[in-house]
Write an enzyme that holds these catalytic residues in place. Structure first.
Site, short mmCIF file in Angstrom:
data_model
loop_
_atom_site.label_atom_id
_atom_site.label_comp_id
_atom_site.label_asym_id
_atom_site.label_seq_id
_atom_site.Cartn_x
_atom_site.Cartn_y
_atom_site.Cartn_z
N ASP A 124 7.47 12.85 -4.35
CA ASP A 124 7.84 11.44 -4.45
C ASP A 124 9.35 11.29 -4.60
O ASP A 124 9.98 10.45 -3.96
CB ASP A 124 7.11 10.78 -5.62
N LYS A 183 12.40 9.65 -1.98
CA LYS A 183 13.44 8.71 -2.40
C LYS A 183 14.84 9.27 -2.11
O LYS A 183 15.72 8.53 -1.63
CB LYS A 183 13.29 8.41 -3.90
N ALA A 210 12.29 1.06 -7.89
CA ALA A 210 11.45 -0.07 -8.33
C ALA A 210 12.26 -1.36 -8.22
O ALA A 210 12.63 -1.74 -7.11
CB ALA A 210 10.93 0.17 -9.74
N GLU A 267 1.13 8.45 -9.58
CA GLU A 267 0.26 8.25 -8.42
C GLU A 267 -1.17 8.58 -8.85
O GLU A 267 -1.37 9.20 -9.91
CB GLU A 267 0.68 9.18 -7.27
N GLY A 315 -0.41 3.83 -15.79
CA GLY A 315 -0.25 3.43 -14.40
C GLY A 315 1.06 3.85 -13.79
O GLY A 315 1.45 3.36 -12.73
N THR A 326 0.85 -1.19 0.00
CA THR A 326 0.00 0.00 0.00
C THR A 326 0.89 1.24 0.00
O THR A 326 2.11 1.16 0.05
CB THR A 326 -0.90 0.05 1.25
N GLY A 338 6.36 0.95 -12.96
CA GLY A 338 5.56 -0.17 -13.45
C GLY A 338 5.40 -1.26 -12.41
O GLY A 338 6.32 -1.53 -11.63
N GLU A 383 14.12 -2.29 -0.81
CA GLU A 383 14.85 -1.92 -2.03
C GLU A 383 13.97 -1.17 -3.01
O GLU A 383 14.40 -0.22 -3.66
CB GLU A 383 15.40 -3.19 -2.68
#
Length: 365
Positions: A225, A229, A158, A214, A211, A102, A344, A153
């Site tokens: 975002d 990171k 990703a 957000e 997709g 989530t 992705g 990770e």
């Protein structure tokens, strides 16, 4: 007892999944597809013993059917975070792993309790590691004391090995001098495809439809975002840094940020296409392209939309690629570069899956 008598050579990992959105669904598909292979070639049995979405939750200590979980969820009991956590702890299954797919702050509040009860955590959810530095340290200390894994990770790149690479550099005694990165697959896709003749708002809409963004694309375009990171990377290097310490140059006009909802945001973005076109055209005249770049250097973290020329390693980015350049004491003349798909569900879920499997190796002894 069954495992002791009949599966002595097979290590069982009991997975409890929170979140059945794009990443969660994809992860379950990957587990189902490779379940037999892992058992036969790696002596690893992955049992999905609990699944919850925002509405319903189900449990089965023998393993939930991954071909029928969606139907089973519909008939499950009402979802409740504390009840899910308590049941997971009560079941006390071998090598339990809580997987948070989530982006919920509420779920993160249970991380410490989960690890206190000797349950490992794997998550692409960035909130825990970009929370206060105090909480960041507390979770690590809890994992260390209880001898469980807290793996994330996928928080940064990703499926790319970004945090592991950085950890290996630091553990082996290297010193990080500069990190320069494109950390958003979404923004990478947007600016890699923002060419002459295209409208910025149309590219953002396309990214949303794929997709990549957000639910509200402003989370990506605001730089928040990316800032999360970069904050995580900064903390991994040892910096005691908070979110507010990161300087973000905003690229969205105020009217876009203030729009009351996502449709209204796109309406405002269309009205401001000319602003982005002007920035693109100005860069093109100089033989440059636009890249949304995060930089960590000399204890300072910043994020900005920059122009780069053909000599820069970020010039030839394509698709939704992320790229992270580590300039260190060892890699001073030629930085160590990690590059690949940065957005992705497939690559993110694959990264989560890899970390679940790694926990089986960690506890082999």
């Amino acid at each position: 007892m069954h495992q002791s008598f009949f599966l002595s050579d097979v290590k069982t990992l009991s997975v409890f999944l929170m979140g059945t959105g794009l990443i969660g669904k994809t992860l379950l598909k990957q587990i189902a597809k490779h379940k037999d292979y892992l058992r036969q070639s790696r002596s690893l049995e992955i049992v999905v013993a609990g699944i919850s979405n925002s509405r319903k939750m189900i449990f089965d200590d023998n393993g939930i059917s991954l071909s029928r979980y969606s139907d089973l969820l519909e008939k499950g009991e009402k979802a409740e975070l504390s009840a899910f956590t308590d049941e997971m702890i009560k079941m006390n299954l071998p090598q339990s792993i809580f997987v948070d797919c989530t982006s919920s702050e509420d779920v993160v509040k249970f991380y410490a309790k989960i690890m206190e009860n000797s349950i490992s955590i794997v998550t692409p959810n960035k909130i825990a590691n970009s929370d206060s530095y105090k909480n960041y340290l507390h979770l690590r200390e809890t994992a260390r004391k209880r001898n469980v894994r807290f793996l994330y990770e996928t928080n940064v790149g990703a499926g790319l090995p970004v945090i592991n690479t950085l950890t290996d550099l630091l553990t082996s005694g290297d010193e990080v001098r500069r990190i320069e990165a494109v950390l958003s697959g979404t923004l990478s896709f947007i600016f890699n495809n923002f060419n002459e003749g295209s409208q910025f708002s149309a590219i953002v809409k396309q990214a949303q439809e794929k997709g990549y963004t957000e639910p509200d694309p402003r989370v990506d375009l605001s730089g928040k975002d990316v800032a999360r990171k970069l904050l995580i990377l900064a903390r991994e290097t040892g910096l005691k840094i908070e979110f507010k310490d990161i300087k973000i140059d905003q690229i969205l006009p105020p009217a876009c940020m203030k729009a009351k909802n996502v449709p209204a945001f796109f309406t405002e973005l269309q009205k401001n296409n000319h602003i982005f076109e002007q920035r693109r055209a100005n860069a093109a005249k100089k033989g440059k392209v636009l890249r949304f770049i995060a930089i960590l250097e000399k204890g300072k973290a910043s994020i900005a939309l920059k122009e780069v020329d053909q000599s820069h390693p970020f010039y030839n980015l394509s698709g939704s690629d992320n790229i992270i350049s580590f300039t260190t004491e060892r890699y001073s003349d030629r930085p160590l570069v990690v590059k690949g798909p940065g957005a992705g569900a497939e690559v993110t879920a694959a990264g989560v899956f890899a970390e679940i499997i790694s926990i089986g190796k960690y506890f082999e002894s």
